[in-house]
Design an enzyme around this catalytic site. Structure first.
Site, short mmCIF file in Angstrom:
data_model
loop_
_atom_site.label_atom_id
_atom_site.label_comp_id
_atom_site.label_asym_id
_atom_site.label_seq_id
_atom_site.Cartn_x
_atom_site.Cartn_y
_atom_site.Cartn_z
N ASP A 1 -9.87 -7.38 -7.48
CA ASP A 1 -8.88 -6.30 -7.51
C ASP A 1 -9.18 -4.58 -6.76
O ASP A 1 -9.83 -4.52 -7.55
CB ASP A 1 -7.55 -6.88 -8.37
CG ASP A 1 -6.35 -5.51 -8.06
OD1 ASP A 1 -6.06 -5.81 -7.30
OD2 ASP A 1 -5.64 -4.57 -8.79
N SER A 2 -8.01 -3.93 -6.13
CA SER A 2 -8.68 -2.37 -5.96
C SER A 2 -9.03 -1.78 -7.34
O SER A 2 -9.13 -0.72 -6.77
CB SER A 2 -7.43 -1.86 -5.12
OG SER A 2 -6.09 -2.08 -6.05
N CYS B 1 -5.57 -9.39 -5.05
CA CYS B 1 -5.03 -8.21 -4.51
C CYS B 1 -3.72 -8.70 -3.49
O CYS B 1 -4.24 -8.95 -2.41
CB CYS B 1 -5.48 -6.91 -4.03
SG CYS B 1 -5.13 -5.32 -3.34
N GLU C 1 1.95 2.16 -13.31
CA GLU C 1 0.10 2.74 -13.76
C GLU C 1 1.03 3.81 -14.63
O GLU C 1 0.04 4.13 -16.42
CB GLU C 1 -0.77 3.98 -13.28
CG GLU C 1 -1.21 2.25 -12.14
CD GLU C 1 -2.60 2.70 -11.19
OE1 GLU C 1 -3.15 3.64 -11.80
OE2 GLU C 1 -2.94 1.92 -10.81
N CYS D 1 3.47 -7.25 -5.02
CA CYS D 1 2.13 -6.38 -5.50
C CYS D 1 2.02 -6.56 -7.15
O CYS D 1 3.03 -7.00 -7.66
CB CYS D 1 2.84 -4.74 -5.59
SG CYS D 1 1.58 -3.54 -5.61
N HIS E 1 1.46 -4.36 -8.81
CA HIS E 1 1.77 -3.32 -9.97
C HIS E 1 3.44 -3.52 -10.03
O HIS E 1 4.12 -3.50 -11.21
CB HIS E 1 2.00 -2.20 -9.45
CG HIS E 1 0.63 -1.47 -9.54
ND1 HIS E 1 -0.81 -1.89 -9.02
CD2 HIS E 1 0.30 -0.28 -10.09
CE1 HIS E 1 -2.01 -1.59 -9.47
NE2 HIS E 1 -1.27 -0.49 -9.84
N1 DGL Z 1 -3.35 -4.12 -5.87
C1 DGL Z 1 -2.53 -3.41 -5.22
C2 DGL Z 1 -2.05 -4.55 -4.17
O1 DGL Z 1 -1.34 -5.73 -5.14
C3 DGL Z 1 -2.09 -2.40 -5.29
C4 DGL Z 1 -2.76 -1.14 -5.45
C5 DGL Z 1 -3.19 -0.55 -4.23
O2 DGL Z 1 -3.01 0.48 -2.95
O3 DGL Z 1 -4.59 -0.68 -4.55
O4 DGL Z 1 -1.70 -4.71 -2.83
#
Ligand code: DGL
Length: 266
Positions: free
Chosen positions: A12-13, A75, A154, A186, A188
């Protein structure tokens, strides 16, 4: 090592993909997992597709060094703009979160009107629209980027008046399209489920793309005969490209349990 006992790689990012690990552990409690979060370069959601593709290849290489049996791209932004490059590089099965989320949405909708919320990158890519239209050309898809949701999740502002206000700003116009299904596209957003639930009309069903991906991965591994046969506690390894302040606290909220040791790798 037998292929089936090798770990599943997840990247993931940043920290958000731990919600997808949580879903994987729910569906596949015996699987070993290696997680990589690119915490030094997060967020990906506001970056150009070219840059996200470059980062995604580097993230893939990190996981390949750990001898994983498959890769789950947790991600949504990477799944939306870079799944093809990851698949080409990996040479092992790769699953993104878009197709499972799209499949769950087309199965769920009754009126054929589906909302998608995600990062700017995910929404601009039209990846969900394309996946849903391929599955059922009659479905209509309405997208809304919700960039402020990522920092709110977060910060742990899951039950805050400011979050509700922002959710109304994003979701009231989207609900006007008479959607009956809303994809949380997403990593989050599962943390903000309660607030989202409160703000959208009661008849709207929420789809968690990470949860749908957990089910898909289980099906793929069992069909391929690659489920880990061991019933011992799985080995969970967490790697990140930076250990930011409050990392463990935030990470535990996303994972839903203690993180244990987190190592740096890039
Ligand atoms: N992990 C990213 C997503 O699911 C969200 C956080 C980011 O912008 O890196 O798109």
């Amino acid at each position: 090592m037998e292929l089936s006992s090798r770990p599943i790689g997840v990247f993931d990012s940043g920290i958000g993909g731990l919600t997808v690990v949580r879903a994987l552990l729910h569906h596949l409690p015996n699987e070993n997992i290696v997680y990589f979060g690119d915490t030094a370069r997060v967020p990906y959601g506001s970056k150009s597709p070219q840059v996200v593709r470059e980062y995604a290849l580097q993230d893939t290489d990190v996981l390949l060094r750990h001898n994983v049996k498959m890769i789950v791209v947790a991600c949504n932004t990477v799944s939306a703009v870079a799944l093809d490059v990851v698949q080409k590089r990996a040479g092992i099965p790769v699953v993104g979160v878009i197709i499972p989320g799209a499949e769950a949405a087309t199965r769920t909708t009754k009126n054929g009107r589906i909302g998608i919320i995600g990062t700017q990158g995910t929404i601009a890519s039209n990846a969900y629209n394309n996946a849903i239209r391929t599955l059922n050309p009659a479905d209509e898809v309405f997208g809304q980027a919700c960039p402020l949701f990522v920092p709110l999740a977060e910060e742990g502002w899951t039950d805050h008046a400011a979050t509700e206000l922002i959710a109304k700003h994003y979701l009231f116009p989207l609900a006007q399209n008479k959607i009956d299904t809303l994809v949380l596209a997403c990593t989050h957003y599962p943390l903000l489920k309660d607030v989202i639930r409160k703000v959208v009309p009661q008849n709207v069903t929420l789809i968690d793309s990470g949860e749908a991906t957990g089910r898909t991965v289980k099906k793929m591994l069992s069909e391929a005969g690659e489920l880990n046969p061991s019933s011992m506690n799985p080995n969970l390894q967490f790697f990140v490209s930076d250990i930011p302040l409050k990392f463990s606290e935030v990470g535990e909220r996303f994972l839903g349990m203690k993180l244990g040791r987190v190592q740096r790798e890039s």
